[in-house]
Design an enzyme around this catalytic site. Structure first.
Site, PDB file in Angstrom:
ATOM      1  NE  ARG A  81      15.323 -57.602  26.225  1.00  0.00           N
ATOM      2  CZ  ARG A  81      16.552 -56.876  25.845  1.00  0.00           C
ATOM      3  NH1 ARG A  81      17.736 -57.565  25.636  1.00  0.00           N
ATOM      4  NH2 ARG A  81      16.392 -55.636  25.495  1.00  0.00           N
ATOM      5  CB  VAL A 114      16.898 -52.527  20.791  1.00  0.00           C
ATOM      6  CG1 VAL A 114      18.363 -52.189  20.764  1.00  0.00           C
ATOM      7  CG2 VAL A 114      16.344 -53.527  21.839  1.00  0.00           C
ATOM      8  CG  HIS A 130      22.863 -49.162  22.409  1.00  0.00           C
ATOM      9  ND1 HIS A 130      22.571 -48.931  23.702  1.00  0.00           N
ATOM     10  CD2 HIS A 130      24.124 -48.459  21.965  1.00  0.00           C
ATOM     11  CE1 HIS A 130      23.919 -48.237  23.972  1.00  0.00           C
ATOM     12  NE2 HIS A 130      24.407 -47.971  23.080  1.00  0.00           N
ATOM     13  CB  CYS A 166      22.071 -65.413   5.553  1.00  0.00           C
ATOM     14  SG  CYS A 166      22.344 -64.156   4.256  1.00  0.00           S
ATOM     15  CB  CYS A 169      26.370 -65.955   2.854  1.00  0.00           C
ATOM     16  SG  CYS A 169      26.020 -65.660   4.529  1.00  0.00           S
ATOM     17  CB  THR A 207      19.700 -43.104  29.986  1.00  0.00           C
ATOM     18  OG1 THR A 207      21.044 -43.917  29.821  1.00  0.00           O
ATOM     19  CG2 THR A 207      19.869 -41.644  30.094  1.00  0.00           C
ATOM     20  CB  SER A 208      21.577 -46.009  34.613  1.00  0.00           C
ATOM     21  OG  SER A 208      22.315 -46.624  33.230  1.00  0.00           O
ATOM     22  CG  ASN A 232      16.489 -41.508  35.992  1.00  0.00           C
ATOM     23  OD1 ASN A 232      16.101 -42.282  36.805  1.00  0.00           O
ATOM     24  ND2 ASN A 232      17.662 -41.693  35.069  1.00  0.00           N
TER      25      ASN A 232
HETATM   26  C1  BJW Z   1      13.100 -44.258  34.760  1.00  0.00           C
HETATM   27  C2  BJW Z   1      11.745 -44.880  35.044  1.00  0.00           C
HETATM   28  C3  BJW Z   1      10.779 -44.279  34.997  1.00  0.00           C
HETATM   29  C4  BJW Z   1      13.382 -46.387  35.752  1.00  0.00           C
HETATM   30  N1  BJW Z   1      11.044 -43.061  33.922  1.00  0.00           N
HETATM   31  N2  BJW Z   1      13.190 -43.167  34.191  1.00  0.00           N
HETATM   32  C5  BJW Z   1      34.794 -49.565  31.175  1.00  0.00           C
HETATM   33  C6  BJW Z   1      34.647 -48.369  31.423  1.00  0.00           C
HETATM   34  C7  BJW Z   1      34.014 -47.602  30.367  1.00  0.00           C
HETATM   35  C8  BJW Z   1      33.505 -48.269  29.392  1.00  0.00           C
HETATM   36  C9  BJW Z   1      33.615 -49.514  29.057  1.00  0.00           C
HETATM   37  C10 BJW Z   1      34.326 -50.152  30.111  1.00  0.00           C
HETATM   38  N3  BJW Z   1      34.354 -51.517  29.671  1.00  0.00           N
HETATM   39  C11 BJW Z   1      33.506 -51.544  28.437  1.00  0.00           C
HETATM   40  C12 BJW Z   1      33.169 -50.554  28.159  1.00  0.00           C
HETATM   41  C13 BJW Z   1      32.509 -50.193  26.903  1.00  0.00           C
HETATM   42  C14 BJW Z   1      30.924 -50.569  27.051  1.00  0.00           C
HETATM   43  C15 BJW Z   1      30.375 -49.812  28.287  1.00  0.00           C
HETATM   44  O1  BJW Z   1      30.231 -48.473  28.311  1.00  0.00           O
HETATM   45  N4  BJW Z   1      30.338 -50.708  29.445  1.00  0.00           N
HETATM   46  C16 BJW Z   1      29.694 -49.902  30.615  1.00  0.00           C
HETATM   47  C17 BJW Z   1      28.746 -50.765  31.043  1.00  0.00           C
HETATM   48  C18 BJW Z   1      31.081 -50.113  31.696  1.00  0.00           C
HETATM   49  N5  BJW Z   1      30.180 -50.231  25.870  1.00  0.00           N
HETATM   50  C19 BJW Z   1      30.401 -50.730  24.785  1.00  0.00           C
HETATM   51  O2  BJW Z   1      30.914 -52.094  24.664  1.00  0.00           O
HETATM   52  C20 BJW Z   1      29.765 -50.271  23.555  1.00  0.00           C
HETATM   53  N6  BJW Z   1      30.708 -50.035  22.286  1.00  0.00           N
HETATM   54  C21 BJW Z   1      31.769 -49.551  22.484  1.00  0.00           C
HETATM   55  O3  BJW Z   1      32.284 -48.906  23.589  1.00  0.00           O
HETATM   56  O4  BJW Z   1      32.429 -49.668  21.428  1.00  0.00           O
HETATM   57  C22 BJW Z   1      33.967 -49.419  21.233  1.00  0.00           C
HETATM   58  C23 BJW Z   1      34.607 -50.716  21.548  1.00  0.00           C
HETATM   59  C24 BJW Z   1      34.735 -51.661  20.506  1.00  0.00           C
HETATM   60  C25 BJW Z   1      35.511 -52.522  20.562  1.00  0.00           C
HETATM   61  C26 BJW Z   1      36.085 -53.007  21.884  1.00  0.00           C
HETATM   62  C27 BJW Z   1      35.817 -52.164  23.039  1.00  0.00           C
HETATM   63  C28 BJW Z   1      34.969 -50.984  22.718  1.00  0.00           C
HETATM   64  C29 BJW Z   1      28.505 -50.874  23.056  1.00  0.00           C
HETATM   65  C30 BJW Z   1      27.363 -50.693  24.234  1.00  0.00           C
HETATM   66  C31 BJW Z   1      26.316 -51.526  23.692  1.00  0.00           C
HETATM   67  C32 BJW Z   1      25.287 -51.689  24.824  1.00  0.00           C
HETATM   68  N7  BJW Z   1      24.226 -52.605  24.453  1.00  0.00           N
HETATM   69  C33 BJW Z   1      23.114 -52.815  25.276  1.00  0.00           C
HETATM   70  C34 BJW Z   1      22.369 -53.870  24.966  1.00  0.00           C
HETATM   71  C35 BJW Z   1      21.553 -53.577  23.772  1.00  0.00           C
HETATM   72  C36 BJW Z   1      20.673 -54.793  23.157  1.00  0.00           C
HETATM   73  C37 BJW Z   1      19.793 -55.434  24.263  1.00  0.00           C
HETATM   74  O5  BJW Z   1      18.732 -54.390  24.375  1.00  0.00           O
HETATM   75  O6  BJW Z   1      20.068 -56.265  24.749  1.00  0.00           O
HETATM   76  O7  BJW Z   1      22.084 -51.435  25.398  1.00  0.00           O
HETATM   77  S1  BJW Z   1      23.458 -52.923  26.962  1.00  0.00           S
HETATM   78  C38 BJW Z   1      22.100 -51.895  27.636  1.00  0.00           C
HETATM   79  O8  BJW Z   1      22.689 -50.777  28.342  1.00  0.00           O
HETATM   80  C39 BJW Z   1      21.323 -51.340  26.436  1.00  0.00           C
HETATM   81  C40 BJW Z   1      21.015 -49.908  26.679  1.00  0.00           C
HETATM   82  O9  BJW Z   1      20.645 -49.363  25.614  1.00  0.00           O
HETATM   83  C41 BJW Z   1      22.297 -49.472  27.531  1.00  0.00           C
HETATM   84  C42 BJW Z   1      21.978 -48.358  28.519  1.00  0.00           C
HETATM   85  O10 BJW Z   1      21.134 -48.532  29.411  1.00  0.00           O
HETATM   86  P1  BJW Z   1      19.985 -47.548  29.995  1.00  0.00           P
HETATM   87  O11 BJW Z   1      18.918 -47.359  28.635  1.00  0.00           O
HETATM   88  O12 BJW Z   1      20.444 -46.463  30.399  1.00  0.00           O
HETATM   89  O13 BJW Z   1      19.098 -48.530  31.049  1.00  0.00           O
HETATM   90  P2  BJW Z   1      19.304 -48.652  32.570  1.00  0.00           P
HETATM   91  O14 BJW Z   1      18.575 -49.841  33.063  1.00  0.00           O
HETATM   92  O15 BJW Z   1      20.762 -48.568  32.631  1.00  0.00           O
HETATM   93  O16 BJW Z   1      18.784 -47.326  33.195  1.00  0.00           O
HETATM   94  C43 BJW Z   1      17.432 -47.163  33.505  1.00  0.00           C
HETATM   95  C44 BJW Z   1      17.363 -45.826  34.006  1.00  0.00           C
HETATM   96  O17 BJW Z   1      16.014 -45.663  33.834  1.00  0.00           O
HETATM   97  C45 BJW Z   1      17.615 -45.606  35.412  1.00  0.00           C
HETATM   98  O18 BJW Z   1      18.310 -44.563  35.758  1.00  0.00           O
HETATM   99  C46 BJW Z   1      16.344 -45.730  36.172  1.00  0.00           C
HETATM  100  O19 BJW Z   1      16.515 -44.824  37.285  1.00  0.00           O
HETATM  101  C47 BJW Z   1      15.383 -45.090  35.109  1.00  0.00           C
HETATM  102  N8  BJW Z   1      14.005 -45.271  35.184  1.00  0.00           N
HETATM  103  N9  BJW Z   1      11.832 -46.357  35.567  1.00  0.00           N
HETATM  104  C48 BJW Z   1      12.121 -42.536  33.927  1.00  0.00           C
HETATM  105  N10 BJW Z   1       9.589 -44.539  34.722  1.00  0.00           N
HETATM  106 ZN    ZN Z   2      24.502 -63.710   4.705  1.00  0.00          ZN
END
Ligand code: BJW
Ligand code: ZN
Length: 269
Positions: A81, A114, A130, A166, A169, A207-208, A232
């Site tokens: 990626r 990212v 993120h 690393c 470590c 963002t979704s 969006n």
């Molecule tokens: C266009 C377009 C164009 C297309 N122009 N637009 C249940 C309920 C609520 C929350 C949770 C739950 N279970 C778990 C959770 C917590 C979880 C969460 O929210 N999950 C949900 C999915 C349910 N969150 C976490 O775990 C976060 N941490 C946290 O909560 O910490 C507290 C905690 C600690 C310990 C235990 C539990 C909780 C961390 C979240 C980390 C997200 N990581 C990722 C991967 C990053 C690395 C990588 O790249 O691999 O981040 S996941 C992925 O989703 C990435 C993104 O940043 C993130 C958001 O996605 P994004 O950017 O919105 O993309 P899409 O694809 O979803 O949407 C794209 C949009 O673009 C669409 O709307 C299209 O229509 C549009 N589009 N073309 C304009 N041309």
């Molecule tokens: Zn280290």
């Protein structure tokens, strides 16, 4: 009484009220997701057919447990990626957002992405909620580690590739991104929340708005009285609280918006 949700506007024309909101704003926040990089050829996560999660299982690739189970699988996937991003170029949306910095009194860019396309378009001080492909760190002692030199040469979808170790470590280096179940970096989330709670206008672009806590930021802005402008092509849950829903690809909409409000700006294509 709560105002009814704003109707979605097919953004062939930028509504005059959007122009007024921006011209009156003292602090503008731009919050972006994967959709802002879609027109640079970077896959989103959840779009039907093209989203990464259509083909790849986030449980196997984007959790701390996945890295513990199979670090080479995860590292190779992220290197593939990273290659895609290094080959991509900022699109008119990134460029329009960068140009906004000189057009409004204050601009804060907050991204869930990212990649480094905002920076390469010229935005500075970008808050990465993120993490970043370009900030790997030790999974044990957290010391930062440089990215491997040159452009990764990974096949489509990646392959098993042992992560570097690393120098301090000897433990494995992990991608510098935030996985599911991990907390967001405090030095990113705290200033992001502060900016959101103190802005007059907040864009939510591409963002979704389903991944928390990041997805809560536009709601916090609306609660604090800011006008939320969503860009969006598709509807999201945020439609209900946004003051304006501009339906269309980010590159087209943001470029048109800048040229409508500031006609002397050069086109960003
Ligand atoms: C266009 C377009 C164009 C297309 N122009 N637009 C249940 C309920 C609520 C929350 C949770 C739950 N279970 C778990 C959770 C917590 C979880 C969460 O929210 N999950 C949900 C999915 C349910 N969150 C976490 O775990 C976060 N941490 C946290 O909560 O910490 C507290 C905690 C600690 C310990 C235990 C539990 C909780 C961390 C979240 C980390 C997200 N990581 C990722 C991967 C990053 C690395 C990588 O790249 O691999 O981040 S996941 C992925 O989703 C990435 C993104 O940043 C993130 C958001 O996605 P994004 O950017 O919105 O993309 P899409 O694809 O979803 O949407 C794209 C949009 O673009 C669409 O709307 C299209 O229509 C549009 N589009 N073309 C304009 N041309
Ligand atoms: Zn280290």
């Amino acid at each position: 009484m709560k105002a009814p949700p704003a109707a979605a506007t097919s953004a062939a024309v930028i509504p005059a009220s959007v122009c007024t909101a921006l011209l009156d704003a003292r602090h503008v926040v731009v919050f972006t997701g994967a959709g802002v990089s879609a027109e640079s050829g970077i896959a989103t996560f959840r779009d039907a057919l093209t989203g990464l999660w259509e083909t790849f299982d986030p449980e196997m690739l984007a959790t701390p447990e996945a890295f513990l189970r199979d670090p080479a699988l995860v590292w190779g996937w992220y290197e593939w990626r990273r290659k895609m991003v290094m080959r991509a170029r900022p699109n008119p949306a990134h460029l329009a957002i960068a140009s906004l910095a000189s057009l409004v009194p204050r601009l804060t860019v907050i991204t869930q992405n990212v990649d480094d396309l905002h920076e390469r378009a010229g935005s500075t001080g970008v808050i990465h909620l993120h993490g970043s492909f370009f900030r790997p760190r030790c999974c044990a002692c957290s010391r930062p580690h440089g990215v491997p030199a040159g452009e990764p040469d990974e096949p489509d979808g990646g392959r098993r590739l042992e992560p570097p170790r690393c120098g301090h470590c000897g433990e494995r280096i992990r991608p510098g991104v935030v996985w599911f179940g991990e907390s967001l970096p405090v030095d990113a989330y705290r200033p992001a929340e502060h900016a959101v709670r103190n802005c007059d206008v907040m864009f939510s672009i591409g963002t979704s708005a389903v991944v928390y806590p990041a997805a809560g930021l536009p709601y916090a802005a609306a609660e604090c009285g800011a006008k939320v402008i969503q860009v969006n092509p598709a509807a999201t849950d945020l439609d209900a609280v946004a003051s304006f829903n501009l339906r269309g690809p980010a590159g087209t909409v943001m470029d048109l918006l800048i040229r409508t409000i500031w006609p002397s700006m050069p086109a960003s294509r």
